[in-house]
Write a protein that holds these residues in place. Structure first.
Motif, PDB file in Angstrom:
ATOM      1  N   SER A  56      30.927  88.506   5.844  1.00 25.47           N
ATOM      2  CA  SER A  56      30.597  87.122   4.734  1.00 25.47           C
ATOM      3  C   SER A  56      31.300  85.872   4.875  1.00 25.47           C
ATOM      4  O   SER A  56      30.945  84.550   4.952  1.00 25.47           O
ATOM      5  CB  SER A  56      31.391  87.695   3.638  1.00 25.47           C
ATOM      6  OG  SER A  56      32.607  87.790   4.002  1.00 25.47           O
ATOM      7  N   ILE A  57      32.280  86.089   6.555  1.00 30.26           N
ATOM      8  CA  ILE A  57      32.641  83.934   6.879  1.00 30.26           C
ATOM      9  C   ILE A  57      30.969  83.663   7.398  1.00 30.26           C
ATOM     10  O   ILE A  57      31.185  82.858   7.842  1.00 30.26           O
ATOM     11  CB  ILE A  57      33.056  84.191   7.852  1.00 30.26           C
ATOM     12  CG1 ILE A  57      34.963  84.800   6.939  1.00 30.26           C
ATOM     13  CG2 ILE A  57      33.348  83.383   8.860  1.00 30.26           C
ATOM     14  CD1 ILE A  57      36.042  85.440   8.517  1.00 30.26           C
ATOM     15  N   SER A  58      30.734  84.974   8.504  1.00 26.67           N
ATOM     16  CA  SER A  58      28.878  84.159   9.008  1.00 26.67           C
ATOM     17  C   SER A  58      28.113  83.597   8.534  1.00 26.67           C
ATOM     18  O   SER A  58      27.506  83.287   8.287  1.00 26.67           O
ATOM     19  CB  SER A  58      28.437  85.246   9.818  1.00 26.67           C
ATOM     20  OG  SER A  58      27.393  85.286  10.424  1.00 26.67           O
ATOM     21  N   TYR A  59      27.462  84.944   6.761  1.00 30.55           N
ATOM     22  CA  TYR A  59      27.200  84.301   6.164  1.00 30.55           C
ATOM     23  C   TYR A  59      27.392  82.566   5.670  1.00 30.55           C
ATOM     24  O   TYR A  59      26.394  82.311   5.326  1.00 30.55           O
ATOM     25  CB  TYR A  59      26.951  85.536   5.439  1.00 30.55           C
ATOM     26  CG  TYR A  59      26.232  85.110   3.610  1.00 30.55           C
ATOM     27  CD1 TYR A  59      24.366  85.420   4.014  1.00 30.55           C
ATOM     28  CD2 TYR A  59      26.476  84.599   2.596  1.00 30.55           C
ATOM     29  CE1 TYR A  59      23.812  84.941   3.566  1.00 30.55           C
ATOM     30  CE2 TYR A  59      25.207  84.247   1.876  1.00 30.55           C
ATOM     31  CZ  TYR A  59      24.049  84.714   1.800  1.00 30.55           C
ATOM     32  OH  TYR A  59      23.252  83.809   1.155  1.00 30.55           O
ATOM     33  N   PHE A  60      28.709  82.495   4.794  1.00 28.73           N
ATOM     34  CA  PHE A  60      29.003  80.971   4.644  1.00 28.73           C
ATOM     35  C   PHE A  60      28.715  80.490   5.546  1.00 28.73           C
ATOM     36  O   PHE A  60      27.993  78.863   5.441  1.00 28.73           O
ATOM     37  CB  PHE A  60      30.411  81.255   4.290  1.00 28.73           C
ATOM     38  CG  PHE A  60      30.958  79.979   3.714  1.00 28.73           C
ATOM     39  CD1 PHE A  60      31.633  79.507   2.748  1.00 28.73           C
ATOM     40  CD2 PHE A  60      31.727  79.032   5.146  1.00 28.73           C
ATOM     41  CE1 PHE A  60      31.738  78.224   2.431  1.00 28.73           C
ATOM     42  CE2 PHE A  60      32.156  77.879   4.541  1.00 28.73           C
ATOM     43  CZ  PHE A  60      32.464  77.234   3.517  1.00 28.73           C
ATOM     44  N   GLY A  61      28.699  80.398   6.856  1.00 25.40           N
ATOM     45  CA  GLY A  61      28.831  79.676   7.996  1.00 25.40           C
ATOM     46  C   GLY A  61      27.324  78.756   7.748  1.00 25.40           C
ATOM     47  O   GLY A  61      26.530  78.311   8.031  1.00 25.40           O
ATOM     48  N   ARG A  62      25.744  79.732   7.509  1.00 25.24           N
ATOM     49  CA  ARG A  62      24.840  79.855   7.720  1.00 25.24           C
ATOM     50  C   ARG A  62      23.849  79.112   6.566  1.00 25.24           C
ATOM     51  O   ARG A  62      23.659  77.937   6.724  1.00 25.24           O
ATOM     52  CB  ARG A  62      24.127  80.474   7.466  1.00 25.24           C
ATOM     53  CG  ARG A  62      23.983  82.220   8.637  1.00 25.24           C
ATOM     54  CD  ARG A  62      23.076  82.943   9.135  1.00 25.24           C
ATOM     55  NE  ARG A  62      22.862  83.877   7.838  1.00 25.24           N
ATOM     56  CZ  ARG A  62      23.854  85.039   8.181  1.00 25.24           C
ATOM     57  NH1 ARG A  62      24.648  85.187   8.829  1.00 25.24           N
ATOM     58  NH2 ARG A  62      23.848  85.864   7.045  1.00 25.24           N
TER      59      ARG A  62
END
Length: 377
Positions: A56-62
């Motif tokens: 979810s952190i990676s998705y937030f970044g994108r």
């Protein structure tokens, strides 16, 4: 496509306290497209906004890349969850914790007499039964008036909390504070460590110090009570009457000289009645302390101790879903624990709204300006 770095960037307020943190990838093979400072900022911004996993952190970044680039270059975009997981699994948790302690120290305003509660909590998701790995325990210090976690030390078993507490105390600036610890921490070495830091101790006495507990109980039958204070609590569907009694004449207490600066022993008697059923029970607890015979102060400090459970551990479990997290690899669980505590601190410090922590996280996810306000940028 990489983003141009022509636009000046404004770094977040906590970046200076983590600038000396060594990137574990320096000894790992391969090209490193994402600076450690950017990974830290991304992770904390994402967790503030409701993320609770590397995915979810990676998705937030994108999805928030344009917003992230207001503060840091992110020339190569944002990393995958695999990159995040590997970096935080390899990052030195002790060094990360020291940076965290320095950052908290910069924003904390501890006053004389503030209660600092020390208590341990298992990181349930860090265990791995398949590989025989037990869940880690993290011993935290919580400033109850400030609502801040001041630091933590990790151990691999609850019994090792006894050795971890002096290590934690060594990290903290707590002169003039009152340190409260449950029965696990009722140790002569811990009492000395607290006094060496210029603080007072208030330690629960139970069966792990049976001889001491028996003597304290007996003392209340032979020595006069110097001070007493009573209070009533009508909340949570029950009526609770508490009485705090303090004795400062300790000449009949054998071995008192081994507890540095021991001045008082305390008895707390709690009578609870459930309003709906009328059923009740009585509980008696004992404590020793370097504080003088101020029953009202001692009673308040003992009640404040449970803030570490209600405000820190509960928030990490329920709001940040720490107990259901499956971060098992190397240092991943410990480093995420620091990130979650940073996010919790920032959320608690944001006072423009009285909304709950989950509501603040939801607003931060939806409102870029509010997220920036929480992060103090």
């Amino acid at each position: 496509m990489p983003k141009s770095n022509d636009t000046p960037k404004i770094k977040c307020g906590f970046s200076a306290y983590f600038s000396e943190l060594k990137d574990p990838r320096r000894i790992m093979k391969g090209n490193h497209l994402y600076p450690l400072e950017e990974l830290l900022f991304l992770s904390i911004a994402a967790v503030v906004s409701g993320a609770d996993s590397w995915t979810s952190i990676s998705y937030f970044g994108r999805t928030k890349l344009d917003w992230l680039r207001k503060w840091y270059p992110f020339e190569n975009g944002t990393p995958s969850h695999d990159v995040l997981g590997k970096v935080f699994a390899a990052l030195d948790p002790d060094a990360f914790n020291r940076c965290f302690v320095c950052w908290v120290d910069s924003i904390a305003q501890l006053t004389s007499g503030e209660v600092v509660s020390i208590d341990g909590k298992a990181l349930c998701g860090s265990g791995d039964k398949t590989n025989g790995k037990s869940a880690l325990h993290v011993v935290s210090a919580f400033a109850t008036a400030n609502g801040l976690c001041l630091g933590q030390v990790a151990v691999d078993a609850k019994s090792n909390e006894i050795t971890a507490i002096p290590e934690l105390l060594e990290l903290l600036a707590i002169k003039g504070c009152i340190v409260t610890i449950d029965a696990m921490g009722c140790q002569k070495s811990i009492a000395r460590a607290v006094r060496d830091k210029g603080a007072d101790y208030l330690l629960m006495v139970k069966g792990n110090q049976k001889e001491l507990k028996d003597q304290v109980e007996k003392l209340f039958s032979v020595a006069p009570v110097k001070a007493a204070f009573s209070s009533n609590d009508l909340g949570h569907g029950r009526i609770e009457h508490r009485k705090c009694e303090v004795i400062d004449q300790l000449r009949f207490l054998d071995g008192k000289e081994h507890w540095l600066d021991l001045k008082t022993v305390i008895r707390i008697t709690s009578q609870r009645t459930i309003k709906q059923t009328g059923k009740g029970n009585t509980e008696t607890r004992y404590y020793i302390s370097s504080l003088g015979p101020d029953a009202k102060l001692i009673n308040s400090a003992i009640r404040s101790h449970w803030a570490v459970e209600n405000n820190l551990h509960w928030s990490l479990d329920v709001v940040f879903k720490e107990d259901t997290s499956l971060k098992k690899k190397d240092h991943s669980a410990l480093n995420y624990n620091v990130i979650a505590k940073m996010a919790l601190t920032l959320i608690d410090q944001e006072k423009s709204t009285k909304k709950s922590k989950p509501s603040k996280r939801l607003i931060a996810a939806l409102d870029d300006d509010y997220r920036a306000k929480i992060l103090k940028i």
